[in-house]
Design an enzyme around this catalytic site. Structure first.
Site, mmCIF file in Angstrom:
data_model
loop_
_atom_site.group_PDB
_atom_site.id
_atom_site.type_symbol
_atom_site.label_atom_id
_atom_site.label_comp_id
_atom_site.label_asym_id
_atom_site.label_seq_id
_atom_site.Cartn_x
_atom_site.Cartn_y
_atom_site.Cartn_z
ATOM 1 N N LYS A 73 -34.855 -17.186 14.988
ATOM 2 C CA LYS A 73 -35.532 -16.451 16.067
ATOM 3 C C LYS A 73 -36.296 -15.272 15.479
ATOM 4 O O LYS A 73 -35.832 -14.635 14.525
ATOM 5 C CB LYS A 73 -34.489 -15.962 17.076
ATOM 6 C CG LYS A 73 -35.075 -15.384 18.362
ATOM 7 C CD LYS A 73 -33.953 -14.982 19.324
ATOM 8 C CE LYS A 73 -34.492 -14.386 20.625
ATOM 9 N NZ LYS A 73 -33.412 -13.985 21.551
ATOM 10 N N SER A 148 -33.903 -15.443 26.321
ATOM 11 C CA SER A 148 -35.067 -15.149 25.520
ATOM 12 C C SER A 148 -35.245 -16.057 24.304
ATOM 13 O O SER A 148 -36.333 -16.151 23.766
ATOM 14 C CB SER A 148 -34.992 -13.695 25.034
ATOM 15 O OG SER A 148 -33.905 -13.534 24.145
ATOM 16 N N SER A 172 -29.132 -15.051 26.370
ATOM 17 C CA SER A 172 -30.364 -15.479 25.717
ATOM 18 C C SER A 172 -30.242 -16.668 24.770
ATOM 19 O O SER A 172 -31.250 -17.227 24.366
ATOM 20 C CB SER A 172 -30.986 -14.309 24.945
ATOM 21 O OG SER A 172 -31.645 -13.466 25.848
#
Ligand SMILES: [Zn+2]
Lengths: 477, 472
Positions: A73, A148, A172
């Site tokens: 990420k 997210s 997330s």
């Protein structure tokens, strides 16, 4: 093929590490133009890492992650590879050090395919707040990936990596995993070092794993967990072995289903979760209703705490040392103001305002301190449930993935959608999300299993059992 | 109208740790810009603070040095504000739960000044304004230097009390190895909060905070100036504004820095990256055991056990190394008073003259003690003892040998003395006559002449005795 099997094939010479990496890079080229799960693809670096990994394998020195291609990420710092947090603020930011999780993987010669898309600074539940444009759901590109860690989940679902590192502050990792039909593991707070994870809300953030199965998620966690002297909040307890209970008999496990979580969910979600509960009952597990009365305050408490910490964490982005610097501003105050105005997107600004408001001297007690009290209460209620249950079963989100553009202009509705996941972060507990059904529109539905602190082993085993008996639908690209 | 000043202090002290408080960069003074900076102290994204346990120990020692309670539970908070010398845009400090609380120090006159708290925090960097280029540059070397802040209650009523307090704090922290307390280098910085009120009043006035005080002298002058300034405002029917003022040494005045209207709301909240600091009773006791004897304790020992006058005792203990030297000398020869006299007299004089430090002298404490003993038992005169010190200061050497080589050993038999004295009295017959007729003052003059005539080995006691006999 699960990671255990992939390991055997790599070590046995059935698959070459370079070929494997090239195959993923090729898929990224073919499909990611549409999916947009990566912000940065590290083609040359990945091939070089794969070559190095192959040498290690050839010498018989492979470790669990050697040659295994992952995505990371884009809020996890990678030395020499830009790390943007999907923000204009860090559009060109190249860290000079690796996050601990990444350096542990590098010590095992993993392959990093690239950096995945996300909500700007991890603030959001759709990944649509990304400065680089939101990713799309591999099951239906008209739908959001969730967030997210939307890019991470999508990259796993679309077969653009073997597994992915994400981060989970209020759901997330779990919620996008649910939306994209993969497995998402959020470890206990203190399990994975936050050193190098660009902070959103420090007391809630935890690096997690998106993978194709619970066993794979545990497999990756084994390599990134453990005390780190760079992060004082890591615990000495985690020591791997997360897949050691996989395949063991789970009958007799006591599963609690808190009624409050089902109340706000769609009928499809409720039905799928209750069906999963029935499945466990049929295996000989005890399934019983339980209660988390403070759930109604959880979203408010979560947004107060996370925004307060975020407002402070994001203050360092002033355009002076790194990151976006505005051309405007006669003095430092003006320079900081215009750099931040230009560098941050709307949602980030909204959270900063909310957080600062909650911390202002006149409101501190009413907002921030009350949120802390709720946090204490939620921890206590979880402890009560765990005195009678081993695992808690909830929906991962009140509804499956929705169409891109639908909820964007209603932040309160967006925030409410986090109700199923935020309490886990507030209490610092581990949880894993997996697919427990599909909606009429064909979108995956996720359920979550929450465990006692540092008892990832049990939720992974319980989740794994379900996955063995329920086939995952491949997405058609 | 004359007013009563009410004063409280905030004292920042840099801790003598090897590394910074939240990273492993060296903790030093000076050096070229941005040479002691790492991702942590420059606030790079993704970095986390790492608490230096040495800073915790030193802060606890500061607590012991000031009669504070050292708390078993303390924790950190964030103080949020934007300034380019603060890379994270928040300062990590202890707000809710400081490490030390409820201390005190007694100042001259016996008055007790209460200390509210001592907490640990990090220093900020420095901005360098280049007016020529029209730019401001940031130097982060000082970022993350460990500080403690000592906060007193508003218990001071005069500049003298403040000056004595600051002097004592500096001495005690130096003794305890907490801080080198070099005000001119900024390793100990004092902010003075001062208001005035009519004598006899109970109600405090509006206060001003004075910054940039880099010596005990400046503190006194700034307070006097501020009392004057505020008195004039009140006498003229005006109101004192709550503000921060900066003391200018050259102009000897204070000017406003920023007013309360622009004051920040620091939005404090608990620092989530650092777990609370937990010290068990054993931990706290172990730190207490490392505490050296403090200057006021030493001073008390000197007066009570060694019988020194209080003034001498406090002069001896002003500097730890000086006092250590004295202690070592006193341990080798119990000539407490004589050693003290030599140290505060000739030794101090020579140190001042040469601008050197007691740690650099060429003689040992034992040699100084020996010199004192020679003087005390009458082997040499007190004047000769001073000369021996002076010779040792220059070249080193054994005091007895120096005494012998220079003929300082006093004559102990009176044979031959009669002859010399007769000669002196003959040469000064006039003075001797006047003395005999009642001019007692002249004895000193005759005595002087006799000592001179006897040379270096003159034994004043014997000469006096002989003179007395002959002049009767
Ligand atoms: Zn540093």
């Amino acid at each position: 093929m699960d990671l255990c099997e992939l390991r055997k094939k790599l070590d046995g010479g059935d698959i070459g590490a370079v070929e494997l990496t090239k195959e993923y890079l090729d898929r990224i080229k073919r499909f990611d133009g549409e999916i947009n799960s990566y912000i940065t693809v590290c083609e040359a670096e990945a091939i070089a890492q794969a070559e190095a990994a192959q040498q290690v394998i050839d010498k018989g020195g492979s470790k669990p992650m050697t040659g295994i291609p992952l995505s990371v990420k884009d809020n996890i710092c990678t030395n020499g590879v830009r790390t943007t947090c999907a923000s204009r603020m860090l559009e060109d930011h190249i860290p000079i050090y690796d996050a601990s999780a990444v350096s542990r993987l590098k010590n095992e010669n993993f392959v990093m395919l690239g950096k995945t898309n996300m909500d700007e600074f991890a603030m959001g539940g759709s990944s649509q707040t990304s400065y680089f444009g939101g990713p799309k759901n591999p099951y239906n590109t008209g739908y959001v990936t969730g967030g997210s860690s939307g890019g991470a989940a999508a990259s796993v679902a679309a077969g653009l990596c073997a597994a992915a590192l994400g981060s989970d502050t209020g759901g997330s990792v779990r919620q996008p995993s649910a939306f994209c039909g993969v497995t998402g593991l959020k470890p206990t707070y203190g399990t994975v070092s936050r050193w190098g994870l660009i902070a959103f809300a420090s007391s809630l953030d935890q690096i997690g794993v998106c993978a194709l199965s619970a066993a794979d998620a545990g497999y990756v966690l084994n390599s990134i967990c453990g005390r780190d002297c760079n992060d004082a909040t890591t615990s000495p307890i985690p020591s791997g072995g997360y897949t050691s209970a996989v395949g063991s008999d789970i009958s007799g496990i006591r599963i609690g289903v808190p009624k409050e979580f089902l109340d706000g969910s769609t009928d499809e979600v409720k039905a799928a979760v209750l069906e999963a509960a029935e499945y466990y009952r049929s295996l000989g597990c005890t399934v019983k209703e339980c209660s988390l009365p403070s759930l109604e305050y959880a979203v408010s408490a979560y947004y107060l705490i996370s925004s307060a910490e975020a407002a402070s964490n994001l203050s360092r982005f002033d355009g002076i040392k790194y990151g976006h610097r505005s051309g405007l501003g006669e003095d430092y105050n003006e320079l900081i103001k215009s750099s931040r105005s230009e560098g941050f997107g709307r949602e980030v600004k909204r959270r900063i305002m909310l957080g600062n408001y909650a911390l202002c001297s006149g409101y501190y007690d009413a907002y921030y301190n009350n949120a802390r009290r709720i946090r204490t209460q939620i921890r206590k209620e979880y402890a009560d449930i765990f005195s009678e249950c081993d695992v808690i079963l909830t929906p991962t989100a009140p509804s499956p993935a929705y169409r891109i553009g639908v909820q964007e202009n209603d932040p309160v509705k967006m925030y409410q959608a986090d109700i199923c996941t935020v309490t886990v972060n507030i209490a610092g507990l581990p949880a894993i999300s997996t697919t427990c059904g599909y909606s009429a529109e064909g979108m995956p539905i996720g359920m979550s299993l929450i465990g006692r602190a540092f008892d990832e082993k049990t939720i992974i085993a319980v989740c794994d059992r379900f996955e063995r008996d329920h086939e995952r639908r491949e997405c058609v690209l | 109208m004359r007013y009563q000043p009410v004063i409280g202090l905030e004292i920042h002290c840099e801790l003598l740790t090897n590394s910074k408080v939240f990273c492993t960069c060296q903790n030093e003074f000076g050096g070229s810009e941005n040479t002691r900076v790492c991702p942590r102290c420059s606030g790079m994204p993704g970095t986390l603070p790492l608490l230096n346990q040495g800073a915790v120990r030193l802060a606890a020692k500061a607590g012991f040095a000031t009669n504070c309670t050292v708390n078993g539970y303390s924790s950190f908070d964030r103080k949020n504000y934007f300034y380019p010398d603060l890379p994270k845009a928040y300062q990590i400090t202890q707000f809710e739960h400081p490490i030390c609380t409820d201390g005190h120090i007694d100042v001259a006159g016996g008055k007790r000044i209460r200390i509210n708290r001592i907490h640990i925090e990090e220093d900020a960097g420095k901005l360098v304004h280049d007016d020529y280029e029209g730019v401001s540059l940031a130097d982060y070397n000082r970022c993350g230097v460990p500080l403690i802040e000592i906060v007193t209650e508003p218990d001071f009523r005069s500049a003298e009390e403040v000056q004595d307090f600051v002097t004592q704090i500096a001495q005690r922290l130096k003794y305890a190895g907490v801080c080198d307390a070099r005000m001119e280098q900024g390793s100990l910085r004092v902010d003075v909060n001062i208001s005035i009120m009519p004598f006899g009043s109970e109600e405090f006035g509006t206060r001003a905070e004075i910054k940039n005080l880099n010596s005990v002298k400046s503190i006194g002058r700034a307070i006097e100036y501020e009392i004057q300034r505020q008195s004039e405002i009140l006498d003229g029917g005006g109101k004192v504004v709550q503000e921060t003022r900066r003391y200018n040494e050259n102009r000897d005045d204070t000017k406003p820095l920023r007013s309360k209207e622009e004051a920040h709301d620091y939005r404090y909240f608990p620092e989530p990256d650092i777990p609370p600091v937990l010290l068990s009773e054993e931990d706290i006791e172990a730190i207490r055991k490392e505490m050296p004897e403090l200057p006021h304790e030493r001073s008390k020992r000197y007066t009570e056990e060694y019988g020194l006058p209080a003034d001498d005792a406090s002069l001896l203990t002003a500097q730890k190394e000086f006092s250590d030297f004295y202690d070592e000398a006193a341990a080798s020869e119990p000539e407490y008073r004589m050693i003290s006299n030599l140290m505060l007299g000739e030794v101090s004089h020579l140190l001042n003259e040469t601008g050197s430090d007691i740690t650099e002298v060429k003689f040992s404490p034992a040699e100084l003690a020996k010199t004192a003993k020679l003087a005390a038992d009458g082997t040499v005169s007190k004047g000769a003892a001073k000369e021996i010190v002076s010779i040792m200061f220059k070249d080193g050497g054994d005091p007895r040998r120096i005494a012998q080589e220079h003929g300082f050993i006093m004559d102990t038999d009176a044979s031959g003395l009669d002859e010399v004295i007769d000669k002196v009295l003959a040469e000064n017959a006039d003075a001797a006559e006047k003395y005999k007729n009642g001019n007692a003052k002249l004895f000193g003059f005759i005595m002087g002449q006799a000592i001179k005539a006897c040379g270096k080995s003159a034994n004043p006691a014997l000469i006096k005795e002989a003179l007395n006999k002959k002049l009767q």
